[in-house]
Every structure is written in structure tokens, then in C-alpha cells.
Design a protein around this motif. Structure first.
Motif, short mmCIF file in Angstrom:
data_model
loop_
_atom_site.label_atom_id
_atom_site.label_comp_id
_atom_site.label_asym_id
_atom_site.label_seq_id
_atom_site.Cartn_x
_atom_site.Cartn_y
_atom_site.Cartn_z
N ILE A 168 0.84 -1.20 0.00
CA ILE A 168 0.00 0.00 0.00
C ILE A 168 0.87 1.25 0.00
N ALA A 171 2.32 1.84 -3.46
CA ALA A 171 1.29 2.39 -4.35
C ALA A 171 1.05 3.87 -4.06
N SER A 181 -2.25 5.82 -12.12
CA SER A 181 -2.84 4.50 -12.32
C SER A 181 -2.41 3.51 -11.24
N ARG A 183 -2.27 1.31 -8.05
CA ARG A 183 -3.29 0.78 -7.14
C ARG A 183 -2.64 -0.26 -6.22
N LYS A 185 -2.94 -3.73 -4.82
CA LYS A 185 -3.64 -4.98 -5.07
C LYS A 185 -3.69 -5.80 -3.79
N ALA A 196 -6.80 -0.95 1.70
CA ALA A 196 -6.38 -0.93 0.29
C ALA A 196 -7.54 -0.51 -0.61
N ASN A 197 -8.73 -1.01 -0.32
CA ASN A 197 -9.90 -0.68 -1.13
C ASN A 197 -10.23 0.81 -1.03
N ASN A 200 -7.68 2.63 -3.11
CA ASN A 200 -7.94 2.46 -4.55
C ASN A 200 -9.11 3.32 -5.01
N LYS A 201 -10.17 3.39 -4.18
CA LYS A 201 -11.32 4.23 -4.55
C LYS A 201 -10.91 5.70 -4.59
N ALA A 203 -7.87 6.85 -5.07
CA ALA A 203 -6.98 7.05 -6.22
C ALA A 203 -7.77 7.13 -7.52
N ALA A 204 -8.77 6.26 -7.67
CA ALA A 204 -9.59 6.27 -8.89
C ALA A 204 -10.35 7.58 -9.02
#
Length: 431
Positions: A168, A171, A181, A183, A185, A196-197, A200-201, A203-204
Motif C-alpha cells: 500500500i 502504491a 494509475s 493501485r 492490489k 487498500a480498497n 484504490n477508490k 486514487a480512482a
């Protein structure tokens, strides 16, 4: 989840051992004397036979030869033997009384022993005997093994955990250095998956916002360049034009371009405000027919050449939708304006209910929307080729605002073919 239970198990075991050790330390205050007595009795039993043999043998040796006799026996036992005066021993009163009675006195944690020789003021001392300290060594070894075991288990648990945290962190570092881009994983079964989720959200969303802002900046630059160029050209022509009527025409064109810039800035401000974040919606039950009539009344006065129809059957007066009055009115008003802009003669609103939803259709008899363009027509600054005239072009933000409001309401909007021959925009709302 398994890792969480395993971690809880290890923590419980370790806590139990700590509490057990702490409890033992507290209770030792009350039982230490009894334990010392039991240990002393244990050590006495270990050397009792040896003392019995030595004292029995020494009885047959003259008193003045005891020292030589004991020195000769040292090699047979493998640990120190000595005859000492009682007064030379550093013992307490209780141990001295025991020596007077002929009992074996244990000292130095079971490694040194004393016993009085008959009625003489001398004692036979054995030790220190290191081999007899094995209970203490066993206890120390036990705690060392327990400590090493928990260290190994902690490392086995912490190493994968640390590696995932490092994943994490890597990333996040990549994302911070411009790799939008990047993330983290992570499997859904990992204890770090929620973290992590969430990353990722985030970051997106940031990647989408940055891309959106880049596209917005590019599009705004393009949209502003055209009217500004026309204004500059008009000013140059105005300087070289002597005819009053031509100057009036040029000034009118410049004012039109200024109005276009003003409209563009206003739409940009609205779109930027709507694009930042979802507001707190005030969802209420809106009666559909009266609500649509108010929106139509605002628009039809601007397009007197367009015939507008709205169904008015009695059942429709009972139709309601769950929506925020301000934002949904803005969205449907944009759809009506869009229909009137491209309609040739007629715009119609139709309403229907099915499957617990209310569907509002906005139809026109204009050129329609090609099927290939229906998905992208809601993107900012997207305009179809047929709408690029100065009179009807717009800036491609009205439908982008519509999509944003529809998404806030978790509703749907569909583009299709109108029964009138043009485009049909259908808004699907909950009742």
C-alpha cells in the motif's frame, strides 16, 4: 478473517501467560516461604545419602586426620568437600539452630550444603554443586523457549502484514509521484483489504478528477478561443469600417460574442459546482404534471415558433416522483431547452408509470441523435456535427449537468428515437 482470528488467538495466549506470570509473582509473596521449605527438603533428599556415607566413614577416622581424609575423598565426588568451623559460616539463626540439631542446611539456591559432624563444632560442607541447580535452569529454559516461540509466531504473522502494508505504501508513493494509475492490489480475505480498497477508490476518484480537469481545461481553452478570435477580428474590422450601418453590424456581432462568453462562463460555473461533489439532496414527492407545467412555462415564451404539448389525462395528476425540486428541475429544464433548440416545429412531453417507476419522455421532431453518439452526448463539451452553428451550437454542458443530477438521484436517463421523428430523452425516476 482467518488472520484476524489467528492474531486474536496469539494475543489471548500471550496475555494469559503474562497474567499467569504476574499472578504468580503476586501469590509468591504469600507462598514463597512454603516453596522455599519444599525446595530445601528436595535438596536435602538429594544429598542425604552422600552425607550418610561420609559421616559414617569419618567416624572411623581420628579427629585430627579428618582434613586429610576429606581431601582424599574429593576426587571421588567431583565437587568441593571441606570441614569448617560452625562460627565461620555466614548463616542466619534458623540455619544455625538446624546445624545444632544435626540437620542438613541448604544454602545458595541448592548448590551449597552444611551438616554438623557429631558433637563437634565443625561442619562438613559440600559444594557449590552446579549440577543440582537444574530446576532453575529448566525454568529459565522453559521461558526462553516460550519467548522464542512467540517471537517466531509474531514474525510469521507480522511479516505478511508488513509486506502488504509496504504494498500500500509503494502504491501511495507511486501515486504521489504522478503515476495516477497506481493501485494497491489486495485479496478480499486480507485484514488490510478495507484500507487498500479505500485507497484504490480514492486514487480512482482523484485520477478521474485530474483527467476531467485536464479535459475541461482543454475544452474551455478551445471554447473561449473561438468567440475571442471573433471579437478581435470584429474590433479590427470596426477600426477600418467608416460606414455607420456596417459599424453597427460589427458592434452587434461583438456584443453577441460577449454574450456567448458570458453564457459559457455561467455554464462553466454551474458545471464546476455540480462536478465537485454530491450535495445533500432534499428528496420530496413531486406531483409530476404541475411540476412539468411550471418548467414548460419558463421555456415556451423563448420559443414561440415551437408548438408544445403536455398530456393532461386525469390519472396523470396522481403521478409523483421522489426527487430534489431544485436540482431535478434544473435537469429537466435543460432537457426541455435542448429539445426546443433542435426541434423544427414540435416538442412533446409524455409520462408513464410501470414497475414502480415514473418515466418522463421529452420528444422533439428535430434531426435526432445518431445511435453511435448517444452514449457520449452527456460528456462535457460534446456537440454533434449538426449542432455546430452559431445560433444553436451551445457549449455542450447542458446535458453533462443533466447526467450529473440524474446520477445523484440514482436514476436513469436513456436516449432513443422519438415517435415525432427526432430525439427522445427518457428520465426514469422512483415513485
Amino acid at each position: 478473517m482467518k488472520r484476524v482470528f489467528f492474531s486474536f488467538f496469539l494475543f489471548s495466549m500471550f496475555t494469559a501467560l503474562i497474567w499467569n506470570y504476574a499472578f504468580s509473582s503476586i501469590t509468591d509473596r504469600f507462598v514463597v516461604k512454603q516453596m522455599d521449605q519444599e525446595m530445601d527438603q528436595y535438596y536435602r533428599s538429594l544429598v542425604q545419602g552422600v552425607y550418610a556415607v561420609l559421616t559414617e566413614d569419618i567416624k572411623g577416622v581420628p579427629h585430627d586426620q579428618w582434613e586429610d581424609y576429606i581431601k582424599g575423598r574429593r576426587a571421588q565426588f567431583g565437587y568441593p568437600l571441606a570441614i569448617e568451623p560452625i562460627n565461620s559460616l555466614k548463616i542466619d539463626t534458623t540455619d544455625r539452630e538446624m546445624l545444632e540439631k544435626g540437620e542438613i542446611v541448604v544454602g545458595t539456591d541448592g548448590t551449597l550444603y552444611h551438616q554438623r559432624l557429631g558433637n563437634y563444632d565443625q561442619v562438613l560442607t559440600m559444594g557449590p554443586i552446579e549440577d543440582f541447580s537444574f530446576p532453575v535452569r529448566i525454568e529459565a529454559l522453559f521461558w526462553c523457549i516460550i519467548t522464542i516461540y512467540f517471537l517466531i509466531m509474531a514474525m510469521l504473522w507480522a511479516l505478511p502484514f508488513w509486506l502488504k502494508l509496504r504494498r500500500i505504501s509503494t502504491a501511495a508513493e507511486s501515486f504521489g509521484q504522478g503515476d495516477f494509475s497506481a493501485r494497491a492490489k489486495m485479496t478480499r480475505h486480507s485484514a488490510l483489504y478495507p484500507l487498500a480498497n479505500s485507497f484504490n477508490k480514492m486514487a480512482a476518484k482523484i485520477e478521474h478528477l485530474i483527467a476531467s480537469h485536464k479535459e475541461l481545461t482543454r475544452a474551455v481553452s478551445h471554447e473561449l478561443r473561438t468567440p475571442i478570435s471573433r471579437i478581435r477580428f470584429g474590433m479590427e474590422m470596426l477600426e477600418t469600417t467608416a460606414d455607420a450601418s456596417e459599424r453597427h453590424i460589427k458592434i452587434t456581432d461583438i456584443n453577441t460574442d460577449v454574450d456567448e462568453l458570458d453564457t459559457l462562463v455561467s455554464e462553466l460555473l454551474v458545471y464546476a459546482r455540480f462536478d465537485r461533489e454530491k450535495p445533500s439532496l432534499d428528496l420530496t414527492k413531486l406531483p409530476v404534471v404541475p411540476w412539468l407545467r411550471e418548467l414548460v412555462a419558463k421555456t415556451e415564451t423563448l420559443h414561440t415558433d415551437i408548438r408544445f404539448t403536455l398530456p393532461d389525462s386525469p390519472p396523470m395528476h396522481e403521478y409523483t416522483v421522489q426527487a430534489d425540486p431544485y436540482y431535478m428541475s434544473r435537469a429537466v429544464y435543460n432537457l426541455i431547452q435542448n429539445a426546443m433548440k433542435y426541434a423544427e416545429h414540435r416538442v412533446a412531453l409524455n409520462i408513464e408509470q410501470k414497475d414502480g417507476k415514473c418515466i418522463i419522455h421529452v420528444d422533439d421532431d428535430g434531426p435526432g441523435v445518431p445511435e453511435a453518439d448517444r452514449e457520449h452526448i452527456f460528456d462535457p463539451f460534446v456537440r454533434l456535427d449538426s449542432s455546430r452553428s452559431r445560433d444553436t451550437g451551445g457549449h455542450g454542458l447542458g446535458l453533462a449537468i443533466v447526467r450529473q443530477v440524474i446520477d445523484w438521484h440514482e436514476a436513469q436517463i436513456v436516449v432513443g428515437q422519438s415517435p415525432l421523428g427526432g430525439a427522445r430523452f427518457s428520465v426514469i425516476l422512483l415513485i
